[in-house]
Design a protein around this motif. Structure first.
Motif, PDB file in Angstrom:
ATOM      1  N   ALA A 138      -5.337 158.786  -8.873  1.00  0.00           N
ATOM      2  CA  ALA A 138      -5.705 158.210 -10.169  1.00  0.00           C
ATOM      3  C   ALA A 138      -4.499 157.563 -10.838  1.00  0.00           C
ATOM      4  CB  ALA A 138      -6.298 159.288 -11.070  1.00  0.00           C
ATOM      5  N   PHE A 139      -3.332 158.183 -10.721  1.00  0.00           N
ATOM      6  CA  PHE A 139      -2.119 157.594 -11.300  1.00  0.00           C
ATOM      7  C   PHE A 139      -1.759 156.296 -10.581  1.00  0.00           C
ATOM      8  CE2 PHE A 139       2.434 156.890 -11.554  1.00  0.00           C
ATOM      9  CZ  PHE A 139       2.673 157.038 -12.904  1.00  0.00           C
ATOM     10  N   LEU A 140      -1.847 156.298  -9.257  1.00  0.00           N
ATOM     11  CA  LEU A 140      -1.559 155.088  -8.496  1.00  0.00           C
ATOM     12  C   LEU A 140      -2.465 153.939  -8.933  1.00  0.00           C
ATOM     13  CD1 LEU A 140      -1.254 156.630  -4.912  1.00  0.00           C
ATOM     14  CD2 LEU A 140       0.633 155.776  -6.307  1.00  0.00           C
ATOM     15  N   LEU A 141      -3.740 154.248  -9.109  1.00  0.00           N
ATOM     16  CA  LEU A 141      -4.692 153.212  -9.513  1.00  0.00           C
ATOM     17  C   LEU A 141      -4.383 152.695 -10.915  1.00  0.00           C
ATOM     18  CD1 LEU A 141      -7.213 151.530  -9.032  1.00  0.00           C
ATOM     19  CD2 LEU A 141      -8.600 153.492  -9.744  1.00  0.00           C
ATOM     20  N   ALA A 142      -4.158 153.596 -11.849  1.00  0.00           N
ATOM     21  CA  ALA A 142      -3.876 153.184 -13.226  1.00  0.00           C
ATOM     22  C   ALA A 142      -2.596 152.355 -13.298  1.00  0.00           C
ATOM     23  CB  ALA A 142      -3.749 154.413 -14.124  1.00  0.00           C
ATOM     24  N   THR A 143      -1.587 152.769 -12.571  1.00  0.00           N
ATOM     25  CA  THR A 143      -0.316 152.054 -12.581  1.00  0.00           C
ATOM     26  C   THR A 143      -0.450 150.666 -11.971  1.00  0.00           C
ATOM     27  OG1 THR A 143       0.908 154.133 -12.439  1.00  0.00           O
ATOM     28  CG2 THR A 143       2.086 152.151 -11.812  1.00  0.00           C
ATOM     29  N   ALA A 144      -1.221 150.567 -10.880  1.00  0.00           N
ATOM     30  CA  ALA A 144      -1.421 149.270 -10.238  1.00  0.00           C
ATOM     31  C   ALA A 144      -2.209 148.328 -11.139  1.00  0.00           C
ATOM     32  CB  ALA A 144      -2.151 149.463  -8.906  1.00  0.00           C
ATOM     33  N   VAL A 145      -3.214 148.848 -11.832  1.00  0.00           N
ATOM     34  CA  VAL A 145      -4.053 148.024 -12.704  1.00  0.00           C
ATOM     35  C   VAL A 145      -3.281 147.585 -13.948  1.00  0.00           C
ATOM     36  CG1 VAL A 145      -6.074 148.047 -14.207  1.00  0.00           C
ATOM     37  CG2 VAL A 145      -6.236 148.965 -11.893  1.00  0.00           C
ATOM     38  N   GLU A 146      -2.568 148.526 -14.551  1.00  0.00           N
ATOM     39  CA  GLU A 146      -1.905 148.254 -15.825  1.00  0.00           C
ATOM     40  C   GLU A 146      -0.563 147.545 -15.670  1.00  0.00           C
ATOM     41  OE1 GLU A 146      -1.580 152.161 -17.378  1.00  0.00           O
ATOM     42  OE2 GLU A 146      -3.759 152.429 -17.582  1.00  0.00           O
ATOM     43  N   GLY A 147       0.002 147.609 -14.473  1.00  0.00           N
ATOM     44  CA  GLY A 147       1.325 147.020 -14.285  1.00  0.00           C
ATOM     45  C   GLY A 147       2.428 147.837 -14.920  1.00  0.00           C
ATOM     46  N   SER A 148       2.148 149.103 -15.188  1.00  0.00           N
ATOM     47  CA  SER A 148       3.137 149.965 -15.840  1.00  0.00           C
ATOM     48  C   SER A 148       4.138 150.525 -14.820  1.00  0.00           C
ATOM     49  CB  SER A 148       2.434 151.116 -16.554  1.00  0.00           C
ATOM     50  OG  SER A 148       1.555 151.790 -15.677  1.00  0.00           O
ATOM     51  N   TRP A 149       5.211 151.067 -15.307  1.00  0.00           N
ATOM     52  CA  TRP A 149       6.276 151.659 -14.503  1.00  0.00           C
ATOM     53  C   TRP A 149       6.945 150.616 -13.610  1.00  0.00           C
ATOM     54  CZ3 TRP A 149       8.229 156.580 -15.020  1.00  0.00           C
ATOM     55  CH2 TRP A 149       7.484 157.438 -15.849  1.00  0.00           C
ATOM     56  N   SER A 150       7.060 149.418 -14.105  1.00  0.00           N
ATOM     57  CA  SER A 150       7.659 148.345 -13.319  1.00  0.00           C
ATOM     58  C   SER A 150       9.132 148.618 -13.017  1.00  0.00           C
ATOM     59  CB  SER A 150       7.532 147.021 -14.073  1.00  0.00           C
ATOM     60  OG  SER A 150       8.142 145.968 -13.352  1.00  0.00           O
ATOM     61  N   ARG A 151       9.475 148.571 -11.736  1.00  0.00           N
ATOM     62  CA  ARG A 151      10.831 148.789 -11.237  1.00  0.00           C
ATOM     63  C   ARG A 151      11.412 150.116 -11.720  1.00  0.00           C
ATOM     64  NH1 ARG A 151      12.769 144.410  -8.561  1.00  0.00           N
ATOM     65  NH2 ARG A 151      14.932 145.107  -8.774  1.00  0.00           N
ATOM     66  N   ARG A 152      10.548 151.130 -11.673  1.00  0.00           N
ATOM     67  CA  ARG A 152      10.943 152.492 -12.062  1.00  0.00           C
ATOM     68  C   ARG A 152      10.339 153.490 -11.069  1.00  0.00           C
ATOM     69  NH1 ARG A 152       8.443 153.143 -17.795  1.00  0.00           N
ATOM     70  NH2 ARG A 152       9.663 155.068 -17.912  1.00  0.00           N
ATOM     71  N   THR A 153      10.898 154.703 -11.065  1.00  0.00           N
ATOM     72  CA  THR A 153      10.393 155.778 -10.222  1.00  0.00           C
ATOM     73  C   THR A 153       9.775 156.858 -11.083  1.00  0.00           C
ATOM     74  OG1 THR A 153      12.089 155.352  -8.546  1.00  0.00           O
ATOM     75  CG2 THR A 153      11.034 157.516  -8.511  1.00  0.00           C
ATOM     76  N   ALA A 154       8.497 157.148 -10.853  1.00  0.00           N
ATOM     77  CA  ALA A 154       7.768 158.139 -11.636  1.00  0.00           C
ATOM     78  C   ALA A 154       7.632 159.439 -10.830  1.00  0.00           C
ATOM     79  CB  ALA A 154       6.380 157.618 -11.991  1.00  0.00           C
ATOM     80  N   VAL A 155       8.173 160.522 -11.350  1.00  0.00           N
ATOM     81  CA  VAL A 155       7.988 161.847 -10.770  1.00  0.00           C
ATOM     82  C   VAL A 155       6.691 162.424 -11.351  1.00  0.00           C
ATOM     83  CG1 VAL A 155       8.915 164.182 -10.570  1.00  0.00           C
ATOM     84  CG2 VAL A 155      10.455 162.206 -10.488  1.00  0.00           C
ATOM     85  N   LEU A 156       5.763 162.801 -10.490  1.00  0.00           N
ATOM     86  CA  LEU A 156       4.469 163.296 -10.947  1.00  0.00           C
ATOM     87  C   LEU A 156       4.345 164.788 -10.762  1.00  0.00           C
ATOM     88  CD1 LEU A 156       1.759 160.754  -9.702  1.00  0.00           C
ATOM     89  CD2 LEU A 156       3.163 160.700 -11.772  1.00  0.00           C
ATOM     90  N   THR A 157       3.964 165.465 -11.833  1.00  0.00           N
ATOM     91  CA  THR A 157       3.667 166.884 -11.793  1.00  0.00           C
ATOM     92  C   THR A 157       2.521 167.141 -12.742  1.00  0.00           C
ATOM     93  OG1 THR A 157       4.611 169.110 -11.973  1.00  0.00           O
ATOM     94  CG2 THR A 157       5.380 167.452 -13.565  1.00  0.00           C
ATOM     95  N   THR A 158       2.085 168.378 -12.834  1.00  0.00           N
ATOM     96  CA  THR A 158       0.973 168.727 -13.722  1.00  0.00           C
ATOM     97  C   THR A 158       1.513 169.342 -14.995  1.00  0.00           C
ATOM     98  OG1 THR A 158      -0.439 169.124 -11.812  1.00  0.00           O
ATOM     99  CG2 THR A 158      -1.169 170.039 -13.901  1.00  0.00           C
ATOM    100  N   GLY A 159       0.905 168.988 -16.099  1.00  0.00           N
ATOM    101  CA  GLY A 159       1.313 169.564 -17.378  1.00  0.00           C
ATOM    102  C   GLY A 159       1.784 168.513 -18.346  1.00  0.00           C
ATOM    103  N   ARG A 160       2.151 168.971 -19.516  1.00  0.00           N
ATOM    104  CA  ARG A 160       2.610 168.057 -20.590  1.00  0.00           C
ATOM    105  C   ARG A 160       4.047 168.375 -20.973  1.00  0.00           C
ATOM    106  NH1 ARG A 160      -0.861 164.061 -20.027  1.00  0.00           N
ATOM    107  NH2 ARG A 160      -3.021 164.729 -20.139  1.00  0.00           N
TER     108      ARG A 160
END
Length: 211
Positions: free
Chosen positions: A189-211
């Protein structure tokens, strides 16, 4: 949107294809063995070698973004698969004009390893060759002029989506404690949202659960 997807026969890649087509997007999957895929609406399948830049460029024609969840499975010897395929992908994207690339890697690769807990670093010792191959591919990607995003999920599970995802910029992460996990469905879901929105451009996102 229209996506080219690599790694679609893997667990996370398959979930991405399901989510993207369900949301009304067009998906072209580039795979070695098309027989592993179940036909569905808005899905086109292209057979080929991920090291073949020309074949990738042809498959990429008319797409808005590339999403790769390509991995090595249980192979102990990466045989430079990620480095070679990333080099081909960058060449194809530069030639074909698809500038947006979203690549799923793994926490523990490159500069992320020292930021993990002691137990995470211990677990990752057995994957040094795989992580080195991924790191080599990422150096090729990040040196390119493309609009890339790297996604570093922590330990993956097969649990349902929680919609409780925490994305942290690797450059801003000090330490990731414990043994964090995240579901493949949440990563897709994150991959899809990022690809659609164009967010996180030229950055590395570490994904985990929680806030």
């Amino acid at each position: 949107m229209k996506f080219l997807v690599l790694g679609a026969t893997g667990a996370t890649g398959g979930l991405f294809v399901e989510q993207a087509t369900a949301a009304g997007h067009e998906v072209v999957v580039f795979v070695r063995n098309p027989a592993k895929l179940t036909p569905r609406d808005r899905l086109a399948v292209v057979a080929g070698d991920v090291r073949d830049a020309r074949a990738l460029a042809e498959a990429m024609h008319g797409t808005d973004a590339v999403v790769s969840t390509l991995g090595l499975g249980k192979a102990k010897d990466p045989a430079n698969l990620i480095a070679d395929s990333t080099r081909a992908l960058v060449e194809a994207a530069e030639e074909g004009g698809t500038k947006r690339l979203v690549i799923m890697s793994a926490f523990g690769v490159g500069e992320s390893l020292p930021k993990g807990s002691a137990i995470l670093r211990f677990l990752y010792k057995g994957g040094r060759a795989t992580f080195a191959d991924k790191a080599a591919g990422e150096q090729i990607l990040t040196a390119s002029p493309l609009d890339w995003t790297l996604v570093y999920p922590v330990l993956l599970t097969g649990k349902p989506s929680t919609e409780n995802v925490r994305a942290i910029d690797l450059a801003e992460l000090d330490r990731l404690p414990g043994l964090p996990r995240i579901s493949r469905a949440d990563v897709a879901a994150f991959l899809l949202a990022t690809a659609v929105e164009g967010s996180w451009s030229r950055r590395t996102a570490v994904l985990t659960t929680g806030r």
